[in-house]
Design a protein around this motif. Structure first.
Motif, mmCIF file in Angstrom:
data_model
loop_
_atom_site.group_PDB
_atom_site.id
_atom_site.type_symbol
_atom_site.label_atom_id
_atom_site.label_comp_id
_atom_site.label_asym_id
_atom_site.label_seq_id
_atom_site.Cartn_x
_atom_site.Cartn_y
_atom_site.Cartn_z
ATOM 1 N N SER B 374 0.826 -1.212 0.000
ATOM 2 C CA SER B 374 0.000 0.000 0.000
ATOM 3 C C SER B 374 0.858 1.259 0.000
ATOM 4 O O SER B 374 0.337 2.358 0.104
ATOM 5 C CB SER B 374 -0.902 -0.005 1.234
ATOM 6 N N GLY B 375 2.154 1.097 -0.097
ATOM 7 C CA GLY B 375 3.058 2.241 0.005
ATOM 8 C C GLY B 375 3.196 3.043 -1.275
ATOM 9 O O GLY B 375 2.529 2.759 -2.275
ATOM 10 N N PRO B 376 4.055 4.036 -1.275
ATOM 11 C CA PRO B 376 4.189 4.957 -2.409
ATOM 12 C C PRO B 376 4.702 4.297 -3.689
ATOM 13 O O PRO B 376 4.505 4.841 -4.780
ATOM 14 C CB PRO B 376 5.184 6.002 -1.907
ATOM 15 N N THR B 377 5.341 3.133 -3.569
ATOM 16 C CA THR B 377 5.828 2.458 -4.775
ATOM 17 C C THR B 377 5.021 1.188 -5.032
ATOM 18 O O THR B 377 5.434 0.339 -5.814
ATOM 19 C CB THR B 377 7.318 2.080 -4.633
ATOM 20 N N GLY B 379 4.818 -1.292 -3.293
ATOM 21 C CA GLY B 379 5.551 -2.482 -2.868
ATOM 22 C C GLY B 379 6.761 -2.816 -3.717
ATOM 23 O O GLY B 379 7.483 -3.750 -3.421
ATOM 24 N N GLU B 380 6.978 -2.044 -4.794
ATOM 25 C CA GLU B 380 8.192 -2.285 -5.577
ATOM 26 C C GLU B 380 9.352 -1.567 -4.910
ATOM 27 O O GLU B 380 9.231 -0.417 -4.501
ATOM 28 C CB GLU B 380 8.025 -1.723 -6.988
ATOM 29 N N ILE B 381 10.482 -2.274 -4.813
ATOM 30 C CA ILE B 381 11.631 -1.646 -4.165
ATOM 31 C C ILE B 381 12.282 -0.683 -5.158
ATOM 32 O O ILE B 381 12.872 -1.090 -6.157
ATOM 33 C CB ILE B 381 12.662 -2.702 -3.711
ATOM 34 N N LYS B 382 12.110 0.597 -4.874
ATOM 35 C CA LYS B 382 12.701 1.626 -5.741
ATOM 36 C C LYS B 382 13.349 2.663 -4.859
ATOM 37 O O LYS B 382 12.859 2.935 -3.771
ATOM 38 C CB LYS B 382 11.610 2.306 -6.569
ATOM 39 N N ARG B 383 14.413 3.273 -5.367
ATOM 40 C CA ARG B 383 15.041 4.250 -4.496
ATOM 41 C C ARG B 383 14.392 5.621 -4.654
ATOM 42 O O ARG B 383 13.928 5.980 -5.753
ATOM 43 C CB ARG B 383 16.554 4.288 -4.665
ATOM 44 N N PRO B 384 14.337 6.374 -3.557
ATOM 45 C CA PRO B 384 13.594 7.634 -3.575
ATOM 46 C C PRO B 384 14.141 8.669 -4.566
ATOM 47 O O PRO B 384 13.365 9.414 -5.148
ATOM 48 C CB PRO B 384 13.726 8.159 -2.146
ATOM 49 N N SER B 385 15.445 8.695 -4.804
ATOM 50 C CA SER B 385 15.996 9.794 -5.603
ATOM 51 C C SER B 385 15.558 9.719 -7.059
ATOM 52 O O SER B 385 15.114 10.709 -7.627
ATOM 53 C CB SER B 385 17.520 9.788 -5.513
ATOM 54 N N ASP B 386 15.677 8.532 -7.687
ATOM 55 C CA ASP B 386 15.374 8.469 -9.113
ATOM 56 C C ASP B 386 14.432 7.319 -9.473
ATOM 57 O O ASP B 386 14.196 7.065 -10.664
ATOM 58 C CB ASP B 386 16.674 8.358 -9.918
ATOM 59 N N GLY B 387 13.913 6.625 -8.482
ATOM 60 C CA GLY B 387 12.951 5.563 -8.766
ATOM 61 C C GLY B 387 13.551 4.307 -9.378
ATOM 62 O O GLY B 387 12.829 3.415 -9.813
ATOM 63 N N LYS B 388 14.888 4.233 -9.407
ATOM 64 C CA LYS B 388 15.510 3.028 -9.969
ATOM 65 C C LYS B 388 15.479 1.892 -8.948
ATOM 66 O O LYS B 388 15.510 2.129 -7.735
ATOM 67 C CB LYS B 388 16.968 3.322 -10.332
ATOM 68 N N VAL B 389 15.448 0.673 -9.449
ATOM 69 C CA VAL B 389 15.489 -0.481 -8.547
ATOM 70 C C VAL B 389 16.928 -0.667 -8.075
ATOM 71 O O VAL B 389 17.834 -0.834 -8.889
ATOM 72 C CB VAL B 389 15.003 -1.751 -9.271
ATOM 73 N N PRO B 390 17.174 -0.607 -6.781
ATOM 74 C CA PRO B 390 18.549 -0.777 -6.302
ATOM 75 C C PRO B 390 19.017 -2.220 -6.469
ATOM 76 O O PRO B 390 18.348 -3.144 -6.027
ATOM 77 C CB PRO B 390 18.472 -0.406 -4.816
ATOM 78 N N LYS B 391 20.151 -2.379 -7.106
ATOM 79 C CA LYS B 391 20.664 -3.736 -7.318
ATOM 80 C C LYS B 391 21.581 -4.153 -6.183
ATOM 81 O O LYS B 391 21.919 -5.323 -6.036
ATOM 82 C CB LYS B 391 21.429 -3.810 -8.656
ATOM 83 N N LYS B 392 22.059 -3.170 -5.471
ATOM 84 C CA LYS B 392 22.899 -3.465 -4.323
ATOM 85 C C LYS B 392 22.374 -2.627 -3.177
ATOM 86 O O LYS B 392 22.258 -1.411 -3.302
ATOM 87 C CB LYS B 392 24.346 -3.054 -4.630
ATOM 88 N N ILE B 393 22.046 -3.292 -2.095
ATOM 89 C CA ILE B 393 21.468 -2.551 -0.975
ATOM 90 C C ILE B 393 22.247 -2.893 0.285
ATOM 91 O O ILE B 393 22.668 -4.032 0.482
ATOM 92 C CB ILE B 393 19.964 -2.858 -0.849
ATOM 93 N N VAL B 394 22.480 -1.875 1.092
ATOM 94 C CA VAL B 394 23.205 -2.087 2.345
ATOM 95 C C VAL B 394 22.284 -1.742 3.513
ATOM 96 O O VAL B 394 21.598 -0.720 3.485
ATOM 97 C CB VAL B 394 24.485 -1.216 2.396
ATOM 98 N N PHE B 395 22.245 -2.626 4.481
ATOM 99 C CA PHE B 395 21.514 -2.357 5.720
ATOM 100 C C PHE B 395 22.540 -2.159 6.826
ATOM 101 O O PHE B 395 23.472 -2.950 6.957
ATOM 102 C CB PHE B 395 20.603 -3.536 6.066
ATOM 103 N N ILE B 396 22.363 -1.110 7.600
ATOM 104 C CA ILE B 396 23.300 -0.863 8.701
ATOM 105 C C ILE B 396 22.534 -0.938 10.015
ATOM 106 O O ILE B 396 21.570 -0.190 10.222
ATOM 107 C CB ILE B 396 23.991 0.501 8.562
ATOM 108 N N GLN B 397 22.951 -1.818 10.886
ATOM 109 C CA GLN B 397 22.289 -1.967 12.180
ATOM 110 C C GLN B 397 22.908 -1.034 13.215
ATOM 111 O O GLN B 397 23.990 -0.485 13.021
ATOM 112 C CB GLN B 397 22.404 -3.422 12.655
#
Lengths: 216, 665, 291
Positions: B374-377, B379-397
């Motif tokens: 129900s989100g702005p995309t 449910g598609e994972i897209k990055r906020p700046s340009d709407g591209k699908v990130p192929k590499k994603i980093v999570f920092i805990q």
């Protein structure tokens, strides 16, 4: 402890191995952590930095941001770990403290506010005091040459420094492209710029000379 | 007065360093002592029987027990006294364990000290007066503050037990953070799917009165008898006319002036809006700060399209007062923001991660919205700046958490799990993508939690790297993440398309303000303090105020729901009797000598002291004095110590009793 | 208000132009700088790396002198000297035992009221408006990458005049002088510092990365406020060019030189001709005097 020692243990060992030889050659014996905590090293680090190494929880952020990390043999966080564990020799003979440029990136970002750059200063100082065979011996020679200039003149005499350092290391050929340039640009003074009250400088050096202090 | 002395050995806890038979022997000769004995476990059944029999046999009037701390067994011995017919407040405890045997080694000296402690208790008990418990009525209605999952669960539980509930939520809809989540760990079931039925249940429940877009502004009174003032902010919509058709929102010409906070600022909302389509109640609010009508009186598009005439631009905030017997505080949390903070803040931002200047460096809740159907995309994972699908994603805990240099030393508890979930969701949606997680420790304590993290690593091929990230910067559209794997001892650099920060859970900015309004203590961060960390985890130290969920400390949904139900059951227990009994150890003002300086009022931590007018026969006020509300007073004694005219006395601890005790030493 | 001036060793030789430009600029701005009499070396890396007592004593000797000279505010333009001085001051202020120890060593009382500031702070003390007011030249052609290096804004618990991770004060000064500034990533990365002579390999690599990032982000000049940074960035570029033929040479100016240019001073007066990488004046500055 005595109650639990098997008095017959010796008899159980193969006859061709003496008890001492067996224990001495087992590498594990040198790898029991937290055994040498009665050493003066943690205390000295505390005196020098006003912080205890137990502060460090080994997140690795220091190593992650260290600009000279690639030139070190052991990651900076691991030096802290070695000291925590009591593996002092391994820490003191590492090139890491000598490669550390003292840029403070680690200290600024440390989540535990542990001043790692200050810690590295302390480790270097201890290594020099304990006469550890330093891996980056040229860096130590440089520092000594630098301080000799200060001791003599109170200020840095750059030509003197380069000259003395080159004599110490016998590295006579490098920097040929920059030094003459500096002369030509008139930047390097041929004569040292001296402090007038050099007595006070000499006194500082005399009073902080570790060798002389130790003799007392 | 005949006094009995009972010395307990506490197994060996006391008798190891205190010669108990000797203490009993010596004390027998003190004036007033009729009977003195010692026993191995005075708190045990035979021990209590021993006390009871001795009282009856020797016709004792008061007893002194030399035992452990009164915190431990005062109640036990008082009950024993009651069963023997003695007023429970004629029982004194000499603490021979915590204050003697446990802290001394020398038997002779410890024994002497024990004797002195008993002697002091004897002098006090001689002056003790019989007290009777105070009875107060209970209003069987509860106020629940916060309409997230904690508040929803607590409200439903209390309401289903048959009591009235007032549920107050500051946002236009209930649902809280849980309504923002995409899927939940460790089962990956859809958050909204499990939450919305409960939200509707709250709305339709005959026992629950729901006040959204409302705030609690004042709380007075005491357990069983609170009065809460609630401010209902103007929605500018007439509730009972609105059908929730949504035409007003569709037609509002203001589309891009305000970020949608429900979408964590990843989308815009109109000036008239509901936070999300499943909002409960499904009634919009008008944001006066951007609505054209409030600028120049024009527009009125919403009025034109609303055929039920539900828009009321002139609506104003309303206040009302509710009588309630108990309060459940369930105000939840917010996420640590990495932006640069003002110098006064206890938090520091993350300059090394750009202070929030990189648009594709987002926090956990933003990722939830991006991953949510129900989100702005959608449910598609897209990055906020340009709407591209990130192929590499980093999570920092641990961003903010466990980082004293940024102001927080605690672990936020849920981030390890939600990060594993995020990485998994990402891998499920971007099959050819790479997910990296930088962590310090993986804290996955919970049913099926560890298995969940392992699944992320083993089945979904999420790459875990042990080490904190030192720096993030942007280079040619990529985010360079500089880390170190401390296990391998190797520097690690990842050129990511997007970075998700598992930011710490912190209390809302106004948490301390609300705490002061209600009168409950909070810690240095603003988390509300429980009465006891182990045995009273859902009660605040203020009687009748209970805590549920992340307003007390970071916690996940199952823990929050458990806590909410526990808080509800505490309230239900309270409501199960018509009258409450309270300890009579309360302060009382001698109105004749009170000077009306009201220092006591300033220092009272519970707000129990009020101003009382003393009138002459003609009804004219000639003096103001302090009045202590016995329902609120906790008997802490702060007022007694502060009172300049010595006109306040604490029952059970009056000056005469205390001074006699000191003089005996 | 007179400010003390602690030049530091480099200013007398390899960073002569920093000293020159600083004196000229502040003189023209009408701000008196009083050189610390008989100042000595702060001890630099070599002292704190090997002997902390020596390091504190050498640094604090200068604070003692400042106290005697009646100096309350003292500018130390070299970032490394600045950092040494404030770190030692901080250490003795936090730990009285260290203070006693050092005072005994120096046989002098160390005054607590000498405030050491860096050159950026000094510009802020004067006020950026003063720089703008004195602008004589248009620096529009300059796209400056302001390079703070590691020691100018660290450590943050001692040195908090600017942000330790995303500082902006140098940009503000450069912009007040009329230059355009760029946003870039390496403004705080270390140049290799004291490894300049012994580990040239390290310095070359680190400095190269800094320069590359500046160029990548559109800079045509790098601005520094530290002689050591300047030496490493400026002097090593020839070696970089030799190792990486595609390397783009980029001039490195001191912040004081930049301000001096804006105030209408010429390249020779400011000592810019002493740099290794040539600063091609015409390329950057439209000779348009501002009325």
């Amino acid at each position: 402890m005595g109650a639990y020692v098997n008095k017959d243990a010796k008899k159980l060992q193969p006859s061709f191995v003496s008890a001492n030889l067996l224990t001495d050659t087992l590498p594990e014996n040198n790898h029991t952590p937290f055994q040498k905590n009665n050493s003066d090293i943690p205390e000295e680090i505390r005196n020098r930095t006003f912080q205890d190494v137990s502060l460090c929880y080994q997140c690795g952020k220091c190593s992650a941001g260290c600009p000279v990390r690639y030139y070190m043999d052991i990651a900076p966080n691991k030096i802290v770990r070695l000291i925590q564990l009591g593996f002092y020799d391994e820490a003191l003979k590492s090139s890491t403290p000598w490669i550390c440029a003292g840029c403070l990136t680690c200290s600024v970002r440390c989540p535990k506010e542990f001043n790692l750059a200050g810690f590295m200063d302390a480790v270097r100082e201890i290594a020099v005091k304990k006469k550890v065979k330093v891996k980056e011996k040229d860096i130590l020679k440089f520092h000594k040459a630098f301080l000799n200039q200060i001791k003599r003149y109170g200020r840095l005499y750059e030509i003197g420094l380069v000259g003395e350092y080159k004599m110490k290391t016998l590295d006579l050929l490098s920097d040929v492209e920059t030094a003459p340039g500096l002369f030509l640009k008139g930047k390097l003074g041929l004569l040292p710029d001296k402090v007038k009250d050099r007595k006070s400088i000499k006194k500082i050096f005399k009073k902080t000379d570790k060798k002389k202090i130790n003799k007392h | 007065m005949k006094i009995g002395v009972f010395i307990c050995h506490c197994g060996e806890n006391i008798s190891r360093t205190v010669d108990c038979p000797k203490v009993a022997e010596v004390c027998r000769n003190f004036p007033g002592v009729e009977y003195s004995t010692n026993y191995k476990y005075m708190c045990s059944d035979p021990g209590q029987k021993l006390i009871k029999d001795a009282v009856l046999e020797n016709k004792l009037d008061a007893i002194v027990v030399g035992s452990c701390s009164p915190h431990m067994h005062e109640r036990t011995f008082r009950n024993a006294a009651i069963s023997a017919g003695i007023n429970p407040f004629l029982v004194e405890i000499a603490n021979l364990r915590e204050q003697c045997s446990w802290v001394h080694d020398d038997v002779e000296e410890a024994t002497q000290k024990a004797i002195e402690l008993v002697r002091m208790a004897l002098e006090k008990v001689k002056r003790d007066k019989p007290l009777t418990k105070i009875k107060v009525n209970v209003t069987k209605r509860i106020l629940v503050i916060g309409g997230g999952i904690a508040g929803i669960q607590a409200a439903l539980d209390v309401a289903n037990a048959g009591y009235e509930v007032i549920l107050v939520e500051k946002e236009p809809s209930i649902g809280g953070h849980m309504s923002q989540l995409s899927e939940t760990f460790p089962t990956l079931d859809c958050s909204q799917c499990i939450l919305t039925p409960r939200m509707v249940e709250v709305y339709q429940h005959p026992k629950i009165k729901l006040f959204t877009y409302s705030e609690v502004v004042k709380v007075e009174g005491f357990i069983g008898n609170f009065k809460a003032t609630i401010k209902k902010k103007a929605r500018h919509i007439i509730d009972d006319r609105c059908s929730g058709c949504g035409l007003c929102m569709e037609n509002c010409p203001i589309k891009k002036k305000a970020y949608n906070s429900f979408e964590e600022n990843l989308a815009f909302r109109p000036a008239i809006y509901t936070p999300f389509p499943q909002a409960v109640p499904n009634i919009p609010v008008i944001d006066e700060t951007i609505c054209t009508h409030y600028k120049n009186g024009k527009c009125g598009m919403c009025v034109k399209v609303c055929d039920r005439e539900a828009i009321d631009f002139d609506q104003e905030d309303t206040m009302f007062v509710a009588d309630i017997g108990a309060i459940i505080v369930a105000t939840g949390f917010k996420l640590y923001n990495i932006e640069k903070k003002s110098s006064g803040s206890i938090y520091k931002g993350y300059g090394e991660y750009g202070y929030g200047k990189y648009r594709d460096v987002i926090d956990g809740l933003q990722f939830e919205r991006i991953a949510s159907a129900s989100g702005p995309t959608s449910g598609e994972i897209k990055r906020p700046s340009d709407g591209k699908v990130p192929k590499k994603i980093v999570f920092i805990q641990c961003v903010g958490s466990r980082d004293e240099s940024k102001g927080i030393s605690y672990c936020s508890k849920i981030c390890c799990m939600y990060t594993a979930k995020h990485a998994m969701l990402y891998k499920h949606k971007v099959h050819d993508g790479e997910a990296y997680v930088f962590y310090m420790d993986i804290r996955a304590g919970g049913k099926m939690y560890e298995e969940f993290v392992r699944r992320a690593i083993e089945e979904d091929n999420v790459k875990y790297i042990r080490g904190r990230v030192s720096r993030i910067y942007e280079e040619k559209g990529k985010y360079i993440v500089k880390g170190e794997d401390t296990i391998a001892g190797m520097p690690v650099v990842v050129d990511a398309d997007m970075v998700v920060l598992a930011s710490a859970m912190i209390p809302h900015d106004n948490a301390p303000l609300l705490a002061r309004t209600i009168g409950i203590p909070y810690d240095k961060y603003g988390f509300y303090n429980e009465a006891h960390p182990k045995l009273r985890p859902v009660e605040s130290t203020t009687s009748g105020v209970f805590l549920a969920g992340a307003c007390q400390s970071p916690r996940d949904i199952p823990d929050t729901v458990s806590m909410a139900s526990a808080a509800a059951s505490k309230a239900i227990i309270l409501f199960s009797s018509d009258q409450l009994e309270r300890e009579p150890v309360v302060a009382k003002v001698n109105e004749d000598i009170c000077q009306g300086c009201f220092y006591c009022k300033k220092v009272c931590p519970f707000g129990a002291i009020e101003v009382k007018d003393i009138k002459d026969i003609n009804g004219i006020v000639f003096k103001e004095v302090a009045y202590i509300n016995q329902g609120v007073c906790k008997g802490c004694g702060t007022c007694t110590a502060t009172c300049l005219s010595k006109s306040i006395e604490l029952a059970g601890f009056n000056n005469e009793e205390i001074f006699a005790q000191i003089a005996a030493l | 208000m007179n400010y003390g001036y602690f030049p530091g060793c480099s200013q007398t030789s390899s960073a002569k132009e920093y000293d020159l430009s600083l004196r000229k600029v502040f003189e023209k701005l009408g701000f008196g700088l009083e050189e610390l009499c008989d100042w000595s070396c702060c001890g630099a890396t070599s002292a704190h790396a090997t002997n902390h007592k020596l390091s504190n004593a050498l640094a604090l000797r200068n604070i003692v002198l400042a106290g005697k000279q009646g100096i309350k505010n003292m500018v130390a333009p070299c970032a490394a000297c600045y950092n040494r001085l404030i770190t030692s001051q901080h250490e003795i202020s936090m730990h009285p035992e260290r203070k006693n120890e050092t005072e005994e060593l120096l046989s002098e009382k160390i005054p607590a009221d000498v405030k050491v500031i860096n050159v950026l702070e000094l510009f802020f003390k004067i006020g950026l408006a003063k720089i703008s007011e004195n602008r004589k030249r248009d620096l529009n052609g300059i796209k400056a990458a302001c390079y703070y290096g590691c020691l100018l804004v660290r450590p943050m618990n001692i040195n908090n005049f600017d942000d330790a991770e995303q500082p902006t004060s140098m940009e503000m000064i450069a912009e007040a002088a009329g230059a355009t500034t760029i946003d870039w990533n390496y403004k705080l990365e270390c140049c290799g510092a004291a490894h300049s002579i012994v580990r040239k390999d390290i310095v070359l690599n680190l400095s190269k990365k800094i320069i590359d990032d500046a160029v990548l982000n559109g800079a045509n000049v790098i601005i520094t406020a530290c002689p050591m940074c300047h030496t490493n960035l400026d002097m090593r570029q020839r070696a970089m060019k030799r190792k990486y033929p595609e390397h783009l040479m980029i001039p490195v100016l001191y912040i004081t030189e930049l301000v001096g240019l804006a105030m209408g001073m010429n390249v020779k007066d400011l000592g810019i001709d002493l740099h290794y990488v040539n600063f091609n004046y015409d390329e950057y500055i439209a000779e348009k005097l501002i009325a």
